[in-house]
Design a protein around this motif. Structure first.
Motif, PDB file in Angstrom:
ATOM      1  N   ALA A 151       0.846  -1.191   0.000  1.00 44.51           N
ATOM      2  CA  ALA A 151       0.000   0.000   0.000  1.00 44.51           C
ATOM      3  C   ALA A 151       0.880   1.239   0.000  1.00 44.51           C
ATOM      4  O   ALA A 151       2.021   1.204   0.453  1.00 44.51           O
ATOM      5  N   GLU A 152       0.321   2.319  -0.516  1.00 50.60           N
ATOM      6  CA  GLU A 152       0.998   3.603  -0.519  1.00 50.60           C
ATOM      7  C   GLU A 152       0.123   4.614   0.204  1.00 50.60           C
ATOM      8  O   GLU A 152      -1.100   4.584   0.085  1.00 50.60           O
ATOM      9  N   ALA A 153       0.755   5.516   0.955  1.00 50.22           N
ATOM     10  CA  ALA A 153       0.004   6.472   1.757  1.00 50.22           C
ATOM     11  C   ALA A 153       0.428   7.895   1.416  1.00 50.22           C
ATOM     12  O   ALA A 153       1.603   8.166   1.170  1.00 50.22           O
ATOM     13  N   VAL A 154      -0.557   8.791   1.403  1.00 45.09           N
ATOM     14  CA  VAL A 154      -0.299  10.205   1.124  1.00 45.09           C
ATOM     15  C   VAL A 154      -1.174  11.058   2.032  1.00 45.09           C
ATOM     16  O   VAL A 154      -2.168  10.596   2.583  1.00 45.09           O
ATOM     17  N   MET A 155      -0.796  12.313   2.194  1.00 45.50           N
ATOM     18  CA  MET A 155      -1.615  13.256   2.938  1.00 45.50           C
ATOM     19  C   MET A 155      -2.891  13.565   2.163  1.00 45.50           C
ATOM     20  O   MET A 155      -2.924  13.513   0.941  1.00 45.50           O
ATOM     21  N   SER A 156      -3.930  13.912   2.921  1.00 46.66           N
ATOM     22  CA  SER A 156      -5.229  14.228   2.330  1.00 46.66           C
ATOM     23  C   SER A 156      -5.751  15.518   2.937  1.00 46.66           C
ATOM     24  O   SER A 156      -5.476  15.819   4.107  1.00 46.66           O
ATOM     25  N   PRO A 157      -6.507  16.322   2.174  1.00 43.48           N
ATOM     26  CA  PRO A 157      -7.098  17.536   2.751  1.00 43.48           C
ATOM     27  C   PRO A 157      -8.253  17.227   3.701  1.00 43.48           C
ATOM     28  O   PRO A 157      -8.706  18.096   4.436  1.00 43.48           O
ATOM     29  N   ARG A 158      -8.714  15.985   3.686  1.00 40.88           N
ATOM     30  CA  ARG A 158      -9.903  15.607   4.461  1.00 40.88           C
ATOM     31  C   ARG A 158      -9.514  14.984   5.802  1.00 40.88           C
ATOM     32  O   ARG A 158      -8.684  14.089   5.865  1.00 40.88           O
ATOM     33  N   LEU A 159     -10.138  15.473   6.876  1.00 44.15           N
ATOM     34  CA  LEU A 159      -9.940  14.892   8.196  1.00 44.15           C
ATOM     35  C   LEU A 159     -10.934  13.756   8.393  1.00 44.15           C
ATOM     36  O   LEU A 159     -12.145  13.936   8.240  1.00 44.15           O
ATOM     37  N   THR A 160     -10.428  12.588   8.716  1.00 44.57           N
ATOM     38  CA  THR A 160     -11.268  11.447   9.062  1.00 44.57           C
ATOM     39  C   THR A 160     -11.269  11.322  10.576  1.00 44.57           C
ATOM     40  O   THR A 160     -10.218  11.149  11.193  1.00 44.57           O
ATOM     41  N   LEU A 161     -12.458  11.429  11.175  1.00 47.44           N
ATOM     42  CA  LEU A 161     -12.552  11.538  12.622  1.00 47.44           C
ATOM     43  C   LEU A 161     -13.849  10.913  13.105  1.00 47.44           C
ATOM     44  O   LEU A 161     -14.912  11.160  12.546  1.00 47.44           O
ATOM     45  N   GLY A 162     -13.766  10.098  14.143  1.00 46.87           N
ATOM     46  CA  GLY A 162     -14.988   9.592  14.756  1.00 46.87           C
ATOM     47  C   GLY A 162     -14.835   8.218  15.370  1.00 46.87           C
ATOM     48  O   GLY A 162     -13.878   7.487  15.105  1.00 46.87           O
ATOM     49  N   TYR A 163     -15.799   7.901  16.235  1.00 52.10           N
ATOM     50  CA  TYR A 163     -15.849   6.573  16.827  1.00 52.10           C
ATOM     51  C   TYR A 163     -16.334   5.546  15.812  1.00 52.10           C
ATOM     52  O   TYR A 163     -17.121   5.867  14.911  1.00 52.10           O
ATOM     53  N   HIS A 221     -11.525   4.314  17.419  1.00 48.96           N
ATOM     54  CA  HIS A 221     -11.600   5.721  17.042  1.00 48.96           C
ATOM     55  C   HIS A 221     -10.641   5.974  15.887  1.00 48.96           C
ATOM     56  O   HIS A 221      -9.517   5.489  15.888  1.00 48.96           O
ATOM     57  N   GLU A 222     -11.106   6.735  14.897  1.00 37.11           N
ATOM     58  CA  GLU A 222     -10.259   7.155  13.773  1.00 37.11           C
ATOM     59  C   GLU A 222      -9.918   8.642  13.908  1.00 37.11           C
ATOM     60  O   GLU A 222     -10.762   9.446  14.304  1.00 37.11           O
ATOM     61  N   PHE A 223      -8.683   8.986  13.507  1.00 32.19           N
ATOM     62  CA  PHE A 223      -8.248  10.383  13.592  1.00 32.19           C
ATOM     63  C   PHE A 223      -7.022  10.548  12.697  1.00 32.19           C
ATOM     64  O   PHE A 223      -5.901  10.314  13.109  1.00 32.19           O
ATOM     65  N   HIS A 224      -7.243  10.960  11.438  1.00 33.37           N
ATOM     66  CA  HIS A 224      -6.095  11.079  10.530  1.00 33.37           C
ATOM     67  C   HIS A 224      -6.441  11.947   9.327  1.00 33.37           C
ATOM     68  O   HIS A 224      -7.608  12.125   8.969  1.00 33.37           O
ATOM     69  N   ARG A 225      -5.375  12.455   8.694  1.00 32.78           N
ATOM     70  CA  ARG A 225      -5.491  13.206   7.439  1.00 32.78           C
ATOM     71  C   ARG A 225      -4.639  12.547   6.360  1.00 32.78           C
ATOM     72  O   ARG A 225      -4.069  13.221   5.514  1.00 32.78           O
ATOM     73  N   THR A 226      -4.524  11.268   6.389  1.00 35.24           N
ATOM     74  CA  THR A 226      -3.811  10.530   5.349  1.00 35.24           C
ATOM     75  C   THR A 226      -4.757   9.510   4.736  1.00 35.24           C
ATOM     76  O   THR A 226      -5.789   9.160   5.313  1.00 35.24           O
TER      77      THR A 226
END
Length: 462
Positions: free
Chosen positions: A360-372, A393-398
């Motif tokens: 897998a490859e990972a990059v930064m994203s403009p979208r915040l993923t957040l929540g239980y 819980h999720e909390f990331h911008r990638t």
């Protein structure tokens, strides 16, 4: 029955300054010679890092979603062992809770945790854009839920002596005492970036200096004796402290488990490591930014959350450790990776080579993923058997591409399968508090105990 003086620091809204006031209060009380136990409502890792730095002991989270209501008091008592006062920082506004379907309004809010702890609340109010109106606001918060006792108010971002006096005079009618007034102090602002505050572990000396400065400001602006009186008014709590040894069976053999730390991997609940130790593991912390080898005899690896995207160049440059992590995974060593850990195991992060354990490859994203998330395990792994249900819980911008492997880790409502299970590797964006699912630690240590390990003389690169 156990008596622990305690106070919950809350606010009407987010961004009212409660983290600064709570951290400063911990620092001020610690400087006075008190043993202070710092806690944080909710899943956030960053805020308790500052309070922990101020107290000289771990800042611990209290989250009814992640660990269940029934564990909040035992976990609080566990964290408060040996302390003579506890300071609990709230989350969002006082009555703002999780909004996941199936939960009652206000569940996991600061008010909910204050009720469970039977703790008085001190409300931190940003008065920078108000004066007499603060009385109406505090009156509303004091009377909204009679099960929550408002023990006092700290006025924050006060503009002048006159401004402070107007607010104090207005609040006399509410019957809620003013415990302090903190002026607007831009020099004490804590640096932020894409996921909030910069973790204390990354700022090292600067963070320590900032915490001390906050303590000095609070000591000069807040009546610490009055706060202690409020804290000591809390009644005794039923129940016993949480005991990790009672949650898991001890595995023989004492397998060595490396846990990633350092500036790139700052997100981790203290109870996770305690459960690993209770299950029989020898836990050794490593810093992937600096350590070029896994500890001799490592049987398994835990890589929690953090900010590898900020340190991607240094992580990529540490080719020796990346090769060892890949070799551990290749020979069947259990690896549990959350969020930042997933990124580190990927083939690349922002185009820079990582461990290559995951395709897998990972990059930064403009979208915040957040929540239980309420998730179910889709694949047997070293962490959980198929069908296991967890709250995370999720909390990331990638973004990782693909988001899941051929044998995914989890599925939750409204989302496609997520994460990777490959061999003995379990990698996902989902953060878990293992105190809520202690069997995860026991299963992981058992898998480590079954794994052959390499000794230093067998490391090819040495």
């Amino acid at each position: 029955m156990t008596t622990v003086p305690r106070v919950v620091l809350a606010a009407p809204t987010s961004n009212a300054g409660k983290t600064s006031v709570a951290t400063g209060l911990v620092a001020a009380l610690t400087a006075r010679g008190h043993a202070v136990s710092p806690h944080k409502v909710g899943p956030d890792y960053i805020d308790p890092g500052y309070a922990g730095l101020a107290a000289g002991r771990p800042g611990r989270n209290l989250d009814p979603v992640l660990v269940g209501e029934e564990r909040v008091v035992p976990l609080f008592l566990h964290g408060a062992r040996g302390a003579d006062v506890a300071v609990v920082e709230g989350v969002m506004g006082l009555f703002d809770g999780a909004t996941r379907p199936g939960l009652e309004p206000g569940f996991a809010s600061t008010a909910h945790v204050a009720r469970l702890l039977r703790a008085p609340v001190v409300l931190v109010v940003d008065v920078s854009a108000q004066a007499q109106s603060v009385a109406a606001l505090v009156h509303g918060f004091a009377t909204y839920d009679p099960r929550v006792r408002l023990g006092g108010v700290v006025l924050n971002r006060v503009g002048s002596d006159r401004h402070e006096q107007i607010a104090r005079d207005a609040l006399e009618s509410t019957g809620v005492p003013v415990l302090g007034a903190v002026r607007r102090l831009d020099r004490l602002a804590t640096p932020s970036r894409h996921l909030g505050l910069v973790p204390a572990a990354e700022r090292s000396a600067d963070a320590l200096a900032g915490v001390r400065a906050l303590g000095e400001v609070v000591a000069g602006s807040v009546d610490l004796d009055a706060v202690l009186r409020v804290a000591r008014s809390a009644p005794a709590l039923d129940g016993a402290p949480w005991d990790p040894a009672a949650e898991v069976a001890r595995v023989p053999g004492r397998p060595r488990v490396a846990v990633a730390g350092g500036a790139a991997f700052t997100f981790g609940y203290a109870e996770n490591a305690e459960l690993l130790e209770a299950a029989g593991a020898e836990v050794v912390t490593i810093d992937p930014l600096r350590d070029e080898a896994l500890p001799d005899g490592t049987a398994g690896l835990v890589i929690g959350g953090g900010f590898p995207e900020v340190h991607a160049t240094e992580l990529s440059a540490n080719t020796a450790l990346r090769a060892e992590v890949a070799a551990l995974a290749a020979r069947g060593g259990p690896v549990a990776a959350e969020c930042a850990g997933l990124l580190y195991l990927a083939r690349s992060l922002e185009g820079l080579p990582m461990c290559g354990v995951l395709d897998a490859e990972a990059v930064m994203s403009p979208r915040l993923t957040l929540g239980y998330r309420e998730a179910v395990a889709l694949t047997d792994s070293a962490l959980a058997p198929v069908g296991t249900r967890v709250h995370g819980h999720e909390f990331h911008r990638t973004v990782a591409t693909p988001a899941a492997g051929a044998t995914p880790a989890w599925r939750w409502a409204g989302a496609e399968p997520e994460g990777f299970v490959t061999g003995s590797v379990h990698a996902s964006y989902l953060h878990l508090h293992w105190a809520g699912q202690p069997a995860l630690a026991g299963r992981f240590v058992s898998a480590c105990a079954r794994t052959p390990v390499l000794r230093s003389e067998q490391h090819a690169h040495r």
